[in-house]
Write a protein that holds these residues in place. Sequence first.
Motif, PDB file in Angstrom:
ATOM      1  N   ARG A  98       0.836  -1.232  -0.017  1.00  0.00           N
ATOM      2  CA  ARG A  98      -0.162  -0.231   0.104  1.00  0.00           C
ATOM      3  C   ARG A  98       0.738   1.237  -0.004  1.00  0.00           C
ATOM      4  NH1 ARG A  98      -4.783  -2.069   4.095  1.00  0.00           N
ATOM      5  NH2 ARG A  98      -5.940  -3.163   2.455  1.00  0.00           N
ATOM      6  N   PRO A 108      -8.287   0.905  -3.277  1.00  0.00           N
ATOM      7  CA  PRO A 108      -7.190  -0.138  -3.407  1.00  0.00           C
ATOM      8  C   PRO A 108      -6.649  -0.357  -4.736  1.00  0.00           C
ATOM      9  CG  PRO A 108      -9.521  -1.062  -3.551  1.00  0.00           C
ATOM     10  CD  PRO A 108      -9.545   0.479  -3.242  1.00  0.00           C
ATOM     11  N   GLU A 118      -5.546  -5.965  -2.505  1.00  0.00           N
ATOM     12  CA  GLU A 118      -6.452  -6.480  -1.586  1.00  0.00           C
ATOM     13  C   GLU A 118      -6.239  -7.536  -0.578  1.00  0.00           C
ATOM     14  OE1 GLU A 118      -9.712  -6.791  -5.437  1.00  0.00           O
ATOM     15  OE2 GLU A 118      -8.843  -8.926  -4.799  1.00  0.00           O
TER      16      GLU A 118
END
Length: 162
Positions: A98, A108, A118
């Motif tokens: 991330r 996302p 995810e």
Amino acid sequence: MLAQNEIEKIDVILKKYEYNKSSIIAIMQEIQKEYRYLPEAVLAYVAKAIKVSEAKIYGVATFYENFSLEPKGKFVIKVCDGTACHVRKSIPILEEFRKVLNVSASKPTTDDMLFTVETVSCLGACGLAPVCTVNDKVYASMTPEKARELVNQLKEDAANGN
């Protein structure tokens, strides 16, 4: 409204399943493979073509976790957070993906539509924990450093047309 070339693409899929409503899941799987998600206009077209309600189509699309109504990136990274992976520190790996890609749980997918990150409950590779997949290819014994290297490799692959 769908363009003619989109209609033709969908019709090829529908003909393959003979416009049979009992093949709704297989039809939707192929559409998602084509678009990387289930576009609203396409679902409406499919519902009419196979003579089912749009509510039925959306019911199927929202019931199964593998279907997505939101666009996904070219590379879908799934980080396992099942027990074996969690205990072996999958969260720092998720956080690294991330951070490097500037995405979050609420956003996302990268702006360039290249990556989607995810979490999943289990990838079924507990002996290889912690694991992630990229477009269903398994990467075992992940670390935050390996996550960063993987992103760099995928970016390089994308730049080279892969």
